[in-house]
Design a protein around this motif. Structure first.
Motif, short mmCIF file in Angstrom:
data_model
loop_
_atom_site.label_atom_id
_atom_site.label_comp_id
_atom_site.label_asym_id
_atom_site.label_seq_id
_atom_site.Cartn_x
_atom_site.Cartn_y
_atom_site.Cartn_z
N ILE A 25 0.88 -1.16 0.00
CA ILE A 25 0.00 0.00 0.00
C ILE A 25 0.92 1.22 0.00
CG2 ILE A 25 -1.78 1.26 1.28
CD1 ILE A 25 -2.80 -1.42 0.41
N ALA A 26 0.73 2.10 -0.98
CA ALA A 26 1.60 3.28 -1.10
C ALA A 26 0.75 4.53 -1.27
CB ALA A 26 2.55 3.12 -2.28
N GLY A 31 4.49 9.04 -1.58
CA GLY A 31 5.31 7.85 -1.79
C GLY A 31 5.53 6.99 -0.58
N TRP A 32 4.98 7.36 0.59
CA TRP A 32 5.13 6.52 1.78
C TRP A 32 4.52 5.16 1.47
CZ3 TRP A 32 2.00 3.73 4.99
CH2 TRP A 32 2.53 3.35 6.22
N GLN A 33 5.13 4.07 1.96
CA GLN A 33 4.63 2.74 1.64
C GLN A 33 4.79 1.77 2.81
OE1 GLN A 33 6.96 1.96 -1.80
NE2 GLN A 33 8.68 1.13 -0.66
N LYS A 34 3.95 0.74 2.79
CA LYS A 34 4.00 -0.32 3.78
C LYS A 34 3.57 -1.60 3.10
CE LYS A 34 2.38 -1.61 8.38
NZ LYS A 34 3.62 -2.02 8.96
N VAL A 60 -8.81 -2.75 -2.96
CA VAL A 60 -8.10 -2.82 -1.67
C VAL A 60 -7.59 -1.43 -1.30
CG1 VAL A 60 -6.11 -3.79 -0.45
CG2 VAL A 60 -7.44 -5.22 -2.00
N ALA A 61 -7.04 -0.72 -2.28
CA ALA A 61 -6.52 0.63 -2.02
C ALA A 61 -7.65 1.57 -1.60
CB ALA A 61 -5.83 1.17 -3.26
N ARG A 62 -8.82 1.42 -2.20
CA ARG A 62 -9.96 2.27 -1.83
C ARG A 62 -10.48 1.97 -0.44
NH1 ARG A 62 -13.91 1.10 -6.13
NH2 ARG A 62 -12.30 0.11 -7.33
N ARG A 77 -2.59 3.74 -3.39
CA ARG A 77 -2.53 2.80 -4.50
C ARG A 77 -2.02 1.47 -3.94
NH1 ARG A 77 2.19 5.87 -5.17
NH2 ARG A 77 4.03 4.59 -5.56
N CYS A 78 -2.31 0.40 -4.64
CA CYS A 78 -1.97 -0.93 -4.14
C CYS A 78 -1.32 -1.74 -5.25
CB CYS A 78 -3.26 -1.60 -3.65
SG CYS A 78 -3.00 -3.17 -2.83
#
Length: 100
Positions: A25-26, A31-34, A60-62, A77-78
């Motif tokens: 997930i970003a 641009g942070w992501q996990k 999933v991103a939504r 975004r995923c």
């Protein structure tokens, strides 16, 4: 992390075709992501009765409702991604391990 070039139609169940892949997930803005284990994401979505293996990654991103720790906004975004040090030998090892 290296994003897998799967395309826009990928579903959570597609992780089985990419051993070692993680759900990333970003934030689209900063641009942070996990990353998360795909099986745990599927289990959680089934628990909440909001999806399962056929759920598209864009959905999933939504579903992510929390604010980004980097910028404080909500635009996710995923993707599926592999760790940077993941190579073809590691993919083959994990595929053979999962088969049994």
């Amino acid at each position: 992390m290296r994003i897998l070039p799967i395309g826009d139609k990928a579903t959570l169940g597609d992780h089985r075709h990419y051993p070692g892949a993680r759900v990333m997930i970003a934030c689209s803005l900063c641009g942070w992501q996990k990353t998360y284990n795909p099986e745990r994401v599927i289990a959680r979505m089934m628990e909440l009765k909001t999806g399962g293996t056929g759920t598209p990654l864009e959905q999933v991103a939504r579903r992510v409702a929390w604010n980004c720790p980097g910028c404080g906004r909500v635009k996710w975004r995923c993707h599926f991604a592999w760790p940077a040090d993941f190579d073809s030998r590691e993919a083959k090892r994990q595929m053979l391990q999962s088969r049994g």
